[in-house]
Design an enzyme around this catalytic site. Structure first.
Site, PDB file in Angstrom:
ATOM      1  CE  LYS A 141     -32.102 -24.787   7.883  1.00 62.74           C
ATOM      2  NZ  LYS A 141     -33.359 -25.533   8.031  1.00 62.74           N
ATOM      3  CD  GLN A 183     -34.670 -28.717   9.370  1.00 63.27           C
ATOM      4  OE1 GLN A 183     -34.034 -27.691   9.588  1.00 63.27           O
ATOM      5  NE2 GLN A 183     -35.048 -29.069   8.149  1.00 63.27           N
ATOM      6  CG  ASP A 202     -38.321 -21.777   8.408  1.00 68.66           C
ATOM      7  OD1 ASP A 202     -37.454 -21.480   7.557  1.00 68.66           O
ATOM      8  OD2 ASP A 202     -38.326 -22.838   9.049  1.00 68.66           O
TER       9      ASP A 202
END
Ligand code: NDP
Length: 291
Positions: free
Chosen positions: A54, A98, A121
């Site tokens: 990422k 994460q 997200d």
């Protein structure tokens, strides 16, 4: 019949290019790059790889990447305090924590703390609610990437029978809502579904998001159906999806491979969402059609 292989890697590469062009336009208008903060707690090796990928993709797109790597024994309140700081930081347009988090930290508490307007997200209850009720918000990256591949292949999805296997908050449920938004007739299957092969056989569109290697067999698939395989399963034979690719190839109309299908879309959509967040926050127009 031999199914077309849907090249998610190539599609994602083209999306990356369009994002990079719009990032440059944003930076010229706003005087700064869009910023994505990624928080990694602990040393889970798979998570470390995802975070590294990422970071690389963010920088390659011309965005600012703020990486926060924290020890596994980090107290929960310290992580929440970091989220609060990122929420308040004007240079940060997107925040990603994460998952999975270490056992002593409840992921739901952390996710809920993220400002919904920086939740690239799409995991906050606010954004899940926006998706479910048809409001603008951030949609989780993997299902949105799946929808992009489906629309690229099929155009209009109206009236199609879609079966989503899996009902997680990250993939299955948002995927079902996206397909409903496209006026599909949606069935969500899960571990308690009776006669899954028969349910799958009805589908024009199958999205498999289970995490069981090659569970969906070729003879479950309706001839000509479009199959999106979200699963990532590490086996002795290497990385495989939730669908038996060899078996499905002879029946399906098109299918995403693993690797090289859905996987590359997830990061591309994360950058897309971050760019959109930056544009919304700064009032800079963006080309929605290109994203
Ligand atoms: P979860 O483990 O959260 O959910 C799995 C779902 O599959 C659950 O709803 C479960 O049902 C259902 N399930 C389990 N066993 C069966 C079965 N035998 N028959 C039918 N349904 C079953 O996983 P995620 O949604 O997070 O991820 C799914 C897969 O997608 C994983 O392989 C993951 O690695 C991959 N993934 C890939 C991404 C990418 O970028 N390509 C991103 C995110 C995930 P129940 O709810 O009843 O337990």
């Amino acid at each position: 019949m031999t199914a077309e292989i849907i090249d998610g890697k190539a599609f994602a590469a083209r999306l990356h290019q369009r994002i990079a062009a719009q990032v440059a336009a944003f930076a010229a208008a706003a005087g700064r790059a869009p910023g994505l903060a990624v928080v990694l707690v602990g040393d889970d090796p798979a998570s470390a790889v995802y975070v590294r990928n990422k970071h690389k993709a963010t920088v390659a797109a011309g965005m600012a990447s703020f990486a926060h790597r924290l020890p596994a024994d980090l107290p929960r309140h310290d992580l929440l305090a970091l989220v609060d700081r990122l929420n308040a930081d004007v240079a940060v347009d997107g925040i990603l924590v994460q998952l999975p988090l270490p056992d002593h930290i409840d992921a739901r508490v952390v996710t809920t703390r993220i400002d919904p307007d920086k939740d690239v997200d799409g995991f906050t209850p606010e954004n899940a609610g926006r998706l479910a009720t048809g409001l603008h918000g951030f949609v989780p990256c993997t299902p949105l990437g799946c929808l992009m591949l489906l629309k690229d292949r099929l155009g209009d999805l109206t009236g199609m029978d879609a079966v989503v296997i899996g009902r997680s908050n990250i993939v299955g449920k948002p995927m079902a809502h996206l397909l409903l938004r496209e006026s599909c007739t949606v069935t969500v299957a899960h571990s308690k579904t009776r006669d899954l092969p028969d349910v799958v056989r009805r589908a024009d569109i199958v999205v498999a998001a289970v995490g069981r290697a090659e569970m969906v067999r070729g003879d479950w698939i309706k001839p000509g159906a479009i199959v999106i395989d979200v699963g990532i399963n590490r086996t002795e034979a290497g990385l495989v999806g939730d669908v038996d690719l060899a078996g499905a190839l002879g029946v399906a109309g098109a299918i995403t491979p693993v690797p090289g299908g859905v996987g590359p879309m997830t990061i591309a959509v994360l950058l897309r969402n971050t760019l959109v967040s930056a544009c919304r926050r700064e009032g800079v127009p963006y080309d929605k059609e290109a994203l």
